[in-house]
Design a protein around this motif. Structure first.
Motif: not given
Length: 524
Positions: A223, A411, A443-446, A448-451, A456
């Motif tokens: 990443t 963003e 953000r990573a766990n939202h 929209s990112r399958s979190g 966020e």
């Protein structure tokens, strides 16, 4: 931290050598321009090119400095040294406990700076985020000039670096990284978060051969960001400022649009003039008008006029905040304000004898004609776009939009600006870094990112969280406990979704608390 160690590191930075051939365009103790200064820079200190720092950075870029991340905590580098007239390789290790870094091994010629680059890129310390960002900006500039790195050619050659030294943007990126690396290390030393043990690093012989673990080849997290040159909004503003220009910044509320514009003025050390958009403003609020002073009408300059007059002498930053909160009819006057003419055209319009270049011209209602060199004005406008905001207009007139030569859509907040704001509000760099780490984690766990999280975190939510932390600390709470407790009434209710019964979703709640507990332990 022993003073003798920092003295040695400082000597490496600035007295390592007085000549170098790897980046020929940089000279010994060359001044680093304000736009490239680190946020960690001492306010009274000078920013100059240190050849020791430069040599370390170039060694990592070419693969001469090689590293292994181990398990993500213990990091080891092997780097060339020519100390005492002898050539060969040396080892330098770093052990990371929470946010504390301990170097192990002889510090050699360039070792501490090379190892800190590695620590930053491998995300081993939250306070090194600026170094990491500027590293990838430099890599982006080099890739632009040489071509992208490939598995077969993961590093840059010394010839690549010499060629890049002729490019002004690449050289500015290099100076920015030099300043960031030096002052980030100095800041960590000053708060006792980085020290040194003069012992050889353990298990050095158990690592893979040096040629197998160059940092540019295969040890980076998948990443790891590799942005192109000037990828952050602040970097873009600093780039435009060199020649002057007009920049429109759009994005949702809470992404630090205004703070980023102000941060550009601070970095550039330029006067800042601000216009705040509102529905009832007219061109007098831009340019000026007659006001009653002492019982009689007197002309008072507006922010645009003040900025243009000052720009006749030196560069300025002019901020038009919340552009679309102004009535569209009154914004039409801004179209003419942003037009510019040549020196010859300015002469025909009543301003003779200007040097060659482009100029803004303002005709005021008192009859005065005010001019300013385009190159001396960085004009920044900020606004929200869309139907989700209460403002006078929902879109920008095509004619006005065409006057901007750069459009930045944010963003998220610029990392350097966001962390700097948290540091300023908390007076605690370590706490600020952990707050930002949680913000990024949400953000990573939202969803929209399958979190698991519904929302966020944004800077406004984090600032509320920070204020709650500081209030608890004032009441005698330990910092790490205040970090967790304050999140329960600020961050968690904002980010965690609720089920059909109105309760916080257990799985998402447990996961966010786990992340908070991990970060809180580092604040003990």
């Amino acid at each position: 931290m022993p003073k003798t160690f920092w003295s040695a590191v400082n000597a490496i930075a600035f007295t390592h050598t007085k000549s170098q051939s790897v980046w020929p365009s940089l000279s010994y103790h060359q001044a680093i321009p304000p736009g490239a200064h680190s946020q960690h820079k001492d306010t009274t200190a000078k920013s100059v090119v240190g050849f020791g720092v430069l040599t370390a950075i170039c060694g990592v870029l070419t693969g001469d400095v090689q590293a292994t991340p181990g398990n993500g905590q213990d990091v080891l580098i092997c780097y060339p040294t020519t100390g005492s007239g002898q050539s060969g390789n040396r080892w330098l290790g770093a052990t990371v406990h929470g946010t504390h870094i301990t170097f192990e091994g002889g510090i050699g010629r360039t070792g501490p700076f090379a190892l800190t680059v590695v620590l930053a890129v491998l995300k081993c310390h939250p306070a090194l985020v600026e170094v990491e960002t500027r590293w990838w900006l430099l890599v982006g500039e080099l890739s632009r000039l040489r071509g992208p790195r490939t598995p077969a050619q993961p590093t840059f050659t010394k010839a690549d670096l010499r060629q890049a030294s002729n490019d002004s943007d690449a050289t500015l990126a290099m100076m920015a990284l030099i300043d960031s690396l030096y002052y980030s290390m100095k800041a960590l030393f000053s708060v006792g978060e980085m020290d040194h043990l003069d012992v050889e690093p353990t298990q050095a012989t158990l690592f893979l051969p040096p040629e197998e673990f160059t940092i540019l080849k295969g040890t980076l997290p998948t990443t790891a960001p590799q942005p192109s040159a000037g990828n952050t909004p602040l970097d873009e503003l600093l780039r435009v400022s060199r020649r002057g220009g007009r920049v429109l910044i759009t994005g949702p509320t809470g992404v630090m649009k205004t703070e980023t514009a102000k941060a550009a003025a601070v970095r550039l050390e330029r006067p800042l003039f601000v216009v705040k958009g509102s529905p009832n403003m007219d061109d007098q609020d831009f340019l000026g008008g007659y006001q009653m002073v002492g019982g009689k009408p007197e002309w008072v300059d507006g922010p645009f006029t003040q900025a243009f007059l000052r720009a006749q002498e030196a560069p300025v930053v002019l901020l038009f905040d919340e552009l679309l909160r102004s009535d569209p009819i009154n914004l039409s006057s801004a179209v003419g304000i942003l037009d510019h003419v040549s020196a010859q055209e300015a002469g025909l319009m009543g301003v003779p004898h200007l040097e060659e270049g482009r100029y803004y011209l303002l005709r005021l209602k008192n009859g005065e004609l005010v001019w300013a060199p385009v190159k001396n004005v960085l004009l920044i406008a900020t606004t929200n776009l869309g139907d989700g905001y209460i403002q006078a207009g929902q879109s920008i007139d095509t004619a006005l939009l065409g006057r901007f030569n750069l459009h930045l859509d944010m963003e998220y907040g610029d990392p350097a600006v966001t962390v700097a704001l948290y540091e300023r509000l908390s007076s605690d760099p370590q706490l600020a870094a952990h707050l930002y780490s949680i913000e990024v984690e949400t953000r990573a766990n939202h969803v929209s990112r399958s979190g698991l999280l519904e929302r966020e975190a944004n800077p406004r939510v984090v600032i509320s969280w920070l204020e709650a932390i500081l209030a608890l600390v004032e009441d005698g709470w330990e910092r790490h406990e205040a970090f967790r407790r304050a999140a329960e009434t600020t961050l968690i209710p904002f980010c965690v979704p609720r089920n059909d019964f109105g309760r916080l979703e257990p799985a998402a709640l447990e996961d966010l608390r786990r992340v908070l507990n991990e970060q809180a332990l580092k604040l003990v």
